[in-house]
Design an enzyme around this catalytic site. Structure first.
Site, PDB file in Angstrom:
ATOM      1  N   ARG A 161       0.824  -1.227   0.000  1.00  0.00           N
ATOM      2  CA  ARG A 161       0.000   0.000   0.000  1.00  0.00           C
ATOM      3  C   ARG A 161       0.852   1.270   0.000  1.00  0.00           C
ATOM      4  NH1 ARG A 161      -2.562  -3.780  -0.726  1.00  0.00           N
ATOM      5  NH2 ARG A 161      -4.546  -4.399   0.231  1.00  0.00           N
ATOM      6  N   SER A 231     -10.743  -0.287   3.322  1.00  0.00           N
ATOM      7  CA  SER A 231      -9.941  -0.388   4.557  1.00  0.00           C
ATOM      8  C   SER A 231      -9.492   0.989   5.005  1.00  0.00           C
ATOM      9  CB  SER A 231      -8.697  -1.242   4.322  1.00  0.00           C
ATOM     10  OG  SER A 231      -9.077  -2.496   3.843  1.00  0.00           O
ATOM     11  N   GLU A 325      -4.903   4.507   6.034  1.00  0.00           N
ATOM     12  CA  GLU A 325      -4.582   4.215   4.627  1.00  0.00           C
ATOM     13  C   GLU A 325      -4.978   5.338   3.655  1.00  0.00           C
ATOM     14  OE1 GLU A 325      -5.446   0.163   2.869  1.00  0.00           O
ATOM     15  OE2 GLU A 325      -6.463   1.410   1.396  1.00  0.00           O
TER      16      GLU A 325
HETATM   17  C1  LIG Z   1     -15.373  -0.348  -1.036  1.00  0.00           C
HETATM   18  C2  LIG Z   1     -13.907  -0.122  -1.277  1.00  0.00           C
HETATM   19  C3  LIG Z   1     -13.056  -1.202  -1.400  1.00  0.00           C
HETATM   20  C4  LIG Z   1     -11.690  -1.010  -1.629  1.00  0.00           C
HETATM   21  N1  LIG Z   1     -10.888  -2.098  -1.748  1.00  0.00           N
HETATM   22  C5  LIG Z   1      -9.563  -1.944  -1.970  1.00  0.00           C
HETATM   23  C6  LIG Z   1      -8.709  -3.087  -2.095  1.00  0.00           C
HETATM   24  O1  LIG Z   1      -9.147  -4.225  -2.044  1.00  0.00           O
HETATM   25  N2  LIG Z   1      -7.391  -2.872  -2.292  1.00  0.00           N
HETATM   26  C7  LIG Z   1      -6.854  -1.615  -2.391  1.00  0.00           C
HETATM   27  O2  LIG Z   1      -5.631  -1.495  -2.573  1.00  0.00           O
HETATM   28  N3  LIG Z   1      -7.641  -0.519  -2.268  1.00  0.00           N
HETATM   29  C8  LIG Z   1      -8.965  -0.650  -2.069  1.00  0.00           C
HETATM   30  N4  LIG Z   1      -9.780   0.443  -1.938  1.00  0.00           N
HETATM   31  C9  LIG Z   1      -9.174   1.790  -1.990  1.00  0.00           C
HETATM   32  C10 LIG Z   1      -9.250   2.462  -3.387  1.00  0.00           C
HETATM   33  O3  LIG Z   1     -10.261   1.910  -4.166  1.00  0.00           O
HETATM   34  C11 LIG Z   1      -7.927   2.362  -4.155  1.00  0.00           C
HETATM   35  O4  LIG Z   1      -6.872   2.916  -3.405  1.00  0.00           O
HETATM   36  C12 LIG Z   1      -7.978   3.074  -5.504  1.00  0.00           C
HETATM   37  O5  LIG Z   1      -6.799   2.842  -6.224  1.00  0.00           O
HETATM   38  C13 LIG Z   1      -8.216   4.578  -5.390  1.00  0.00           C
HETATM   39  O6  LIG Z   1      -8.529   5.046  -6.692  1.00  0.00           O
HETATM   40  P1  LIG Z   1      -9.235   6.436  -6.947  1.00  0.00           P
HETATM   41  O7  LIG Z   1      -9.199   6.682  -8.420  1.00  0.00           O
HETATM   42  O8  LIG Z   1     -10.550   6.463  -6.312  1.00  0.00           O
HETATM   43  O9  LIG Z   1      -8.200   7.432  -6.254  1.00  0.00           O
HETATM   44  P2  LIG Z   1      -8.514   8.681  -5.299  1.00  0.00           P
HETATM   45  O10 LIG Z   1      -9.139   8.195  -4.062  1.00  0.00           O
HETATM   46  O11 LIG Z   1      -9.195   9.756  -6.057  1.00  0.00           O
HETATM   47  O12 LIG Z   1      -7.040   9.132  -4.983  1.00  0.00           O
HETATM   48  C14 LIG Z   1      -6.216   8.323  -4.157  1.00  0.00           C
HETATM   49  C15 LIG Z   1      -4.809   8.927  -4.136  1.00  0.00           C
HETATM   50  O13 LIG Z   1      -4.218   8.850  -5.430  1.00  0.00           O
HETATM   51  C16 LIG Z   1      -3.833  10.164  -5.885  1.00  0.00           C
HETATM   52  N5  LIG Z   1      -4.044  10.160  -7.338  1.00  0.00           N
HETATM   53  C17 LIG Z   1      -5.182   9.795  -7.984  1.00  0.00           C
HETATM   54  N6  LIG Z   1      -4.982   9.836  -9.312  1.00  0.00           N
HETATM   55  C18 LIG Z   1      -3.698  10.256  -9.496  1.00  0.00           C
HETATM   56  C19 LIG Z   1      -2.892  10.506 -10.650  1.00  0.00           C
HETATM   57  N7  LIG Z   1      -3.357  10.347 -11.886  1.00  0.00           N
HETATM   58  N8  LIG Z   1      -1.611  10.937 -10.465  1.00  0.00           N
HETATM   59  C20 LIG Z   1      -1.114  11.128  -9.205  1.00  0.00           C
HETATM   60  N9  LIG Z   1      -1.831  10.897  -8.088  1.00  0.00           N
HETATM   61  C21 LIG Z   1      -3.099  10.466  -8.229  1.00  0.00           C
HETATM   62  C22 LIG Z   1      -4.706  11.124  -5.125  1.00  0.00           C
HETATM   63  O14 LIG Z   1      -4.106  12.397  -5.039  1.00  0.00           O
HETATM   64  C23 LIG Z   1      -4.797  10.418  -3.778  1.00  0.00           C
HETATM   65  O15 LIG Z   1      -3.619  10.603  -3.059  1.00  0.00           O
HETATM   66  C24 LIG Z   1     -11.154   0.299  -1.729  1.00  0.00           C
HETATM   67  C25 LIG Z   1     -12.023   1.395  -1.621  1.00  0.00           C
HETATM   68  C26 LIG Z   1     -13.377   1.189  -1.404  1.00  0.00           C
HETATM   69  C27 LIG Z   1     -14.308   2.367  -1.322  1.00  0.00           C
END
Ligand SMILES: Cc1cc2nc3c(=O)[nH]c(=O)nc-3n(C[C@H](O)[C@H](O)[C@H](O)COP(=O)(O)OP(=O)(O)OC[C@H]3O[C@@H](n4cnc5c(N)ncnc54)[C@H](O)[C@@H]3O)c2cc1C
Length: 340
Positions: A161, A231, A325
């Protein structure tokens, strides 16, 4: 070229925790050149910038002064066993698309919300598989020098992570990534829940994907019903001696710790009997103790106060520090590049 943007944008439906939040400006980028225009716009107005994807791993404040940027590049290009994906593509669409095209490996990462561009930030992982094992390269804009860079998997310094990007949020904006997959399906079933699945389900990648979707739907609360970011805490890695003590106290068992010393944060929260803890409208999900949920109208303060209470109680009870996280966007300001 003028940079297209919107003012005073409501982000409450753009973050899965459903926190009320308004961004001063919001704009989309498709290419590095769009990003350079966006940063020029921000520099001219002295605005801080930050990048977001699907908002599934961020904690938003009520007001974000500055420019929020989203990738609109949702392209998925398959060449042999490699796939190049735009930062704005939905991660789960990518998983579905690769399977449809006979490319395997991502099935255990099914149903993770969010975008492909955010996947390398915390090296997404689930069911014994992490993104890092597939990464060939990550394309990004390096805000230190304003140049497009292509980083190798080693450059990305992926860990559990964590990555170079997460450690230096002020430096890189991810624009695309290239993954190498396999043309042969070889299921990874090391994770306990998957070992129990009948062979006829796990003999096909689609079967395994469906099984994982169904396990996740049962285990995790639906963020469309009760907002959450999955998480809330990382699973901590502990020393052998600490694990032994916690096993003797029946806090942990062989199902809640790995051979490498990673232990279930949910098990610690449960053993501390914190399930009923809530602050305002933020509470611990009865479905999964690692998930903090918005029961309607929770604020960032509610969520963070609850998280800090959990950290304090787990630390006091077991001497274990739980690390949050999701990212707080206020810490993620990308300083506009003065040289770019
Ligand atoms: C129900 C649920 C289940 C989940 N299960 C998992 C799991 O099993 N495993 C897991 O690892 N995660 C899990 N997550 C967490 C999440 O889905 C992941 O971390 C995912 O990759 C976040 O993507 P996002 O586009 O929503 O990013 P955001 O939440 O919008 O951003 C997350 C971070 O990435 C940065 N960021 C986003 N895009 C860019 C870019 N293009 N360039 C630079 N920085 C950027 C943002 O600034 C921020 O710091 C879960 C979340 C939920 C709600």
């Amino acid at each position: 070229m003028p940079f297209e943007h919107y003012k005073e944008v409501d982000l409450s439906s753009r973050n899965t925790l459903g926190l009320p939040s308004v961004s001063q400006y919001l704009g989309a980028f498709h290419s590095v050149s769009d990003l350079q225009h966006a940063f020029e716009f921000a520099r001219n107005l002295s605005l801080p910038c930050f990048v977001m994807g699907g908002g599934s791993n961020i904690l938003l404040p009520e007001y974000l002064p500055g420019l929020a940027l989203l990738s609109s590049d949702r392209s998925i290009d398959i060449m042999g066993d490699e796939v190049t994906v735009g930062a704005g593509a939905s991660w789960d669409n990518l998983v579905a698309e690769t399977l449809k095209n006979g490319l395997f490996g991502l099935e255990n990462l099914s149903s993770i919300p969010g975008t492909a561009g955010a996947a390398p930030i915390q090296n997404i992982g689930a069911y014994g598989v992490e993104l890092a094992r597939f990464v060939v390269s990550v394309e990004a804009l390096d805000l230190q020098n304003g140049l497009a860079v292509t980083l190798t998997v080693d450059d990305c310094q992926f860990e559990y992570r964590d990555s170079l990007f997460k450690r230096h949020p002020e430096r890189f904006v991810v624009t695309r990534l290239t993954l190498k997959l396999s043309t042969r399906f070889a299921p990874i079933l090391a994770y306990q829940d998957l070992q129990r699945l009948p062979a006829q389900i796990t003999e096909s990648a689609e079967g395994l994907r469906r099984a994982i979707q169904s396990i996740r739907a049962k285990k995790l609360p639906d963020y469309r019903v009760f907002g959450n970011v999955g998480s809330f805490f990382k699973n901590p890695t502990l020393m052998k001696s600490v694990i032994q003590t916690l096993e003797q106290a029946q806090v942990l068992n062989s199902n809640t710790r790995s051979a490498q010393g990673k232990v279930s944060a949910a098990a610690l929260i449960q053993a501390a009997e914190l399930g009923d803890l809530s602050v305002g409208q933020a509470g611990i999900s009865p479905k999964h103790h690692l998930v903090l949920e918005n029961r309607g109208g929770a604020t960032l303060t509610d969520v963070l106060t609850l998280a800090h209470l959990i950290q304090e109680k787990v630390e006091r009870r077991f001497g274990v520090t739980l690390e949050i996280e999701p990212q707080q966007l206020t810490q993620l300001i990308h300083a506009p590049n003065p040289k770019g």
